[in-house]
Scaffold this motif. Structure first.
Motif, mmCIF file in Angstrom:
data_model
loop_
_atom_site.group_PDB
_atom_site.id
_atom_site.type_symbol
_atom_site.label_atom_id
_atom_site.label_comp_id
_atom_site.label_asym_id
_atom_site.label_seq_id
_atom_site.Cartn_x
_atom_site.Cartn_y
_atom_site.Cartn_z
ATOM 1 N N TRP A 65 0.827 -1.049 0.111
ATOM 2 C CA TRP A 65 0.064 -0.063 0.133
ATOM 3 C C TRP A 65 0.902 1.137 0.091
ATOM 4 O O TRP A 65 1.901 1.428 0.530
ATOM 5 C CB TRP A 65 -0.916 0.012 1.396
ATOM 6 C CG TRP A 65 -1.728 1.213 1.191
ATOM 7 C CD1 TRP A 65 -2.918 1.366 0.718
ATOM 8 C CD2 TRP A 65 -1.552 2.472 2.120
ATOM 9 N NE1 TRP A 65 -3.420 2.781 0.890
ATOM 10 C CE2 TRP A 65 -2.556 3.272 2.017
ATOM 11 C CE3 TRP A 65 -0.481 2.603 2.956
ATOM 12 C CZ2 TRP A 65 -2.598 4.533 2.506
ATOM 13 C CZ3 TRP A 65 -0.424 4.098 3.772
ATOM 14 C CH2 TRP A 65 -1.589 4.882 3.365
ATOM 15 N N SER A 67 0.893 5.569 0.595
ATOM 16 C CA SER A 67 0.064 6.592 1.188
ATOM 17 C C SER A 67 0.030 7.616 0.019
ATOM 18 O O SER A 67 0.514 7.561 -0.968
ATOM 19 C CB SER A 67 0.707 7.085 2.374
ATOM 20 O OG SER A 67 2.053 7.722 1.812
ATOM 21 N N SER A 69 0.718 10.567 0.333
ATOM 22 C CA SER A 69 1.815 11.433 -0.022
ATOM 23 C C SER A 69 2.956 10.741 -0.896
ATOM 24 O O SER A 69 3.722 11.355 -1.505
ATOM 25 C CB SER A 69 2.460 11.570 1.528
ATOM 26 O OG SER A 69 1.618 12.419 2.363
#
Length: 84
Positions: A65, A67, A69
């Motif tokens: 995964w 993020s 950002s």
């Protein structure tokens, strides 16, 4: 010159020690080897800017995964890397 094998180190000191031991050559910033060049512990050549080519790689795990950002950072790098 065509490079067929390479190693990557996080430490300039490790790179300098490998070169001093005769394990190969390296492309490093002048300021990091200035003292060794002046004391003749290393031999160097200045690479004109139009001849130098340094690759930048961005890697990340394809199944992990990311993020928002990190996704944005990857997008910024991909958009701006064309000009590097």
């Amino acid at each position: 010159m065509n490079v067929t094998e390479s190693l990557e180190f996080q430490s300039i000191e490790a790179i300098k020690q490998c070169v001093k031991s005769g394990l190969g050559i390296s492309l490093v910033p002048y300021f990091s080897v200035k003292e060794e060049l002046e004391s003749m512990k290393l031999k160097g050549e200045i690479i004109p800017q139009h001849h130098s080519s340094i690759s930048t790689y961005l890697t990340y795990h394809k199944d992990k995964w990311l993020s928002p950002s990190i996704v944005r950072m990857i997008e910024l790098i991909q958009n701006h890397a064309e000009n590097w």
